[in-house]
Design an enzyme around this catalytic site. Structure first.
Site, mmCIF file in Angstrom:
data_model
loop_
_atom_site.group_PDB
_atom_site.id
_atom_site.type_symbol
_atom_site.label_atom_id
_atom_site.label_comp_id
_atom_site.label_asym_id
_atom_site.label_seq_id
_atom_site.Cartn_x
_atom_site.Cartn_y
_atom_site.Cartn_z
ATOM 1 N N GLN A 138 -2.599 2.019 17.522
ATOM 2 C CA GLN A 138 -3.893 1.464 17.113
ATOM 3 C C GLN A 138 -4.713 1.152 18.360
ATOM 4 O O GLN A 138 -4.209 0.510 19.282
ATOM 5 C CB GLN A 138 -3.701 0.184 16.286
ATOM 6 N N HIS A 196 -11.272 12.206 -3.919
ATOM 7 C CA HIS A 196 -12.564 12.871 -3.701
ATOM 8 C C HIS A 196 -12.575 14.132 -4.570
ATOM 9 O O HIS A 196 -11.946 15.130 -4.236
ATOM 10 C CB HIS A 196 -12.701 13.236 -2.219
ATOM 11 N N ASP A 197 -13.279 14.077 -5.698
ATOM 12 C CA ASP A 197 -13.322 15.229 -6.605
ATOM 13 C C ASP A 197 -14.522 15.031 -7.533
ATOM 14 O O ASP A 197 -15.320 14.120 -7.315
ATOM 15 C CB ASP A 197 -11.993 15.305 -7.401
ATOM 16 N N ILE A 198 -14.662 15.833 -8.549
ATOM 17 C CA ILE A 198 -15.795 15.650 -9.452
ATOM 18 C C ILE A 198 -15.604 14.340 -10.242
ATOM 19 O O ILE A 198 -14.476 13.859 -10.388
ATOM 20 C CB ILE A 198 -15.974 16.857 -10.407
ATOM 21 N N PRO A 199 -16.713 13.734 -10.723
ATOM 22 C CA PRO A 199 -16.628 12.420 -11.373
ATOM 23 C C PRO A 199 -15.584 12.347 -12.487
ATOM 24 O O PRO A 199 -14.815 11.375 -12.573
ATOM 25 C CB PRO A 199 -18.045 12.227 -11.937
ATOM 26 N N ARG A 236 3.399 -1.806 10.707
ATOM 27 C CA ARG A 236 4.519 -1.967 11.642
ATOM 28 C C ARG A 236 4.755 -3.349 12.229
ATOM 29 O O ARG A 236 5.928 -3.718 12.396
ATOM 30 C CB ARG A 236 4.395 -0.898 12.731
ATOM 31 N N THR A 280 -12.827 14.021 -12.917
ATOM 32 C CA THR A 280 -11.452 14.073 -12.412
ATOM 33 C C THR A 280 -11.068 12.762 -11.725
ATOM 34 O O THR A 280 -9.978 12.227 -11.955
ATOM 35 C CB THR A 280 -11.302 15.258 -11.428
ATOM 36 N N LYS A 290 0.839 -1.202 0.000
ATOM 37 C CA LYS A 290 0.000 0.000 0.000
ATOM 38 C C LYS A 290 0.876 1.255 0.000
ATOM 39 O O LYS A 290 1.681 1.462 0.897
ATOM 40 C CB LYS A 290 -0.912 0.012 1.229
ATOM 41 N N THR A 350 -11.510 6.772 10.609
ATOM 42 C CA THR A 350 -11.607 6.403 12.033
ATOM 43 C C THR A 350 -11.154 7.542 12.946
ATOM 44 O O THR A 350 -11.387 7.508 14.146
ATOM 45 C CB THR A 350 -10.778 5.130 12.341
ATOM 46 N N ASP A 354 -3.375 4.217 -2.096
ATOM 47 C CA ASP A 354 -4.356 4.703 -1.116
ATOM 48 C C ASP A 354 -4.321 6.228 -1.042
ATOM 49 O O ASP A 354 -3.764 6.806 -0.115
ATOM 50 C CB ASP A 354 -4.041 4.068 0.249
ATOM 51 N N LEU A 355 -4.938 6.869 -2.034
ATOM 52 C CA LEU A 355 -4.957 8.336 -2.050
ATOM 53 C C LEU A 355 -6.317 8.892 -1.634
ATOM 54 O O LEU A 355 -6.512 10.090 -1.586
ATOM 55 C CB LEU A 355 -4.580 8.857 -3.443
ATOM 56 N N LYS A 356 -7.281 8.024 -1.409
ATOM 57 C CA LYS A 356 -8.632 8.435 -0.969
ATOM 58 C C LYS A 356 -9.139 9.600 -1.808
ATOM 59 O O LYS A 356 -9.364 10.713 -1.322
ATOM 60 C CB LYS A 356 -8.624 8.800 0.517
#
Ligand code: C5P
Length: 237
Positions: free
Chosen positions: A196, A66-69, A217, A71, A35, A126, A62-64
């Protein structure tokens, strides 16, 4: 979908440089998927992917997003060109954004003849509690918001979701096997919890229905990362 216990484990490459990352990957000869998150990607960009590919490893980006469809789906296309196998998208970006990303994923797989990239929805981080959700106008019930967003991800054609170990069971029950479940917060009994808080062992998480486990880890910080990896595989088998 993961076919063996070893394939279920995704190693979190939480380092700052390509050199550190590659050194770690080289030591983890039996691990398949790594990842790459915001920290490492921002530092090194896709040049890192060429190295991972040369080592015959799979990439979970894993950049998560979130933008317009338009893009987000464009970013899915770009990541695929770099050989990314799995990537994350914020479900709160909405149905259309996820549906367009899923459509592009199917399209590029068809065009290239390569396996379709696995698109995973991020529900509620989380780090956010009920009061934080309320502040951004989402209502304070984290659990029901997670369920709602996971359902939206499924309806939009996403392949799965990332969730905490505590959410696995209820998501499995609600959405069956159709949504892949990826979970971090995993600690084998022989490892320290570190920061954690709500942890689960690898075997527990799989028994509850997780498909993939993101582990950092306990494996990457072990004296022999590959031995630690194989120990987890053994526990799962
Ligand atoms: O080292 P550790 O096993 O705790 O690493 C877990 C990985 O999963 C890290 O990359 C961390 O950012 C990620 N993660 C997490 N908890 C979340 C979401 C992501 O630990 N809720």
């Amino acid at each position: 979908m993961a076919t063996t216990s070893a394939d279920r484990i995704i190693i979190a490459l939480d380092v700052q440089t390509k050199e550190e990352g590659i050194a770690l990957v080289s030591r983890l000869k039996d691990a398949r998927t790594f990842k790459v998150g915001l920290e490492l990607f921002t530092a090194e960009g896709p040049a890192l992917f060429r190295k991972l590919k040369a080592l015959r490893k799979d990439i979970f980006l894993d950049l998560k997003l979130h933008d317009i469809p338009n893009t987000v789906s464009g970013a899915v296309r770009s990541a695929f060109k770099h050989g990314v196998q799995m990537m994350t998208i914020h479900t709160s970006g909405g149905r259309e954004m996820m549906a367009k990303a899923a459509e592009v994923a199917r399209e590029i797989a068809r065009e290239s003849g390569r396996p379709k990239p696995v698109l995973l929805g991020v529900t509620i981080l989380t780090s956010l509690k009920g009061a934080d959700l309320e502040e951004v106008g989402q209502g304070s019930d984290v659990a029901s918001q997670v369920l709602r967003l996971a359902g939206l991800a499924k309806a939009a054609g996403m392949d799965g979701v990332v969730c905490s170990p505590q959410e696995i069971e209820v998501l499995r029950k609600e959405y069956g096997r159709e949504l892949a479940i990826v979970t971090p917060g995993i600690r084998p009994v022989w490892a320290a919890a570190q920061d954690q808080k709500r942890i689960m062992t690898p075997a527990e998480a799989v028994a509850k229905g997780a498909d993939y486990l993101v582990i950092g880890r306990p494996i990457t910080g072990a004296p022999s990362p590959n031995e630690a990896f194989l120990r987890v595989v053994e526990e799962l088998a």
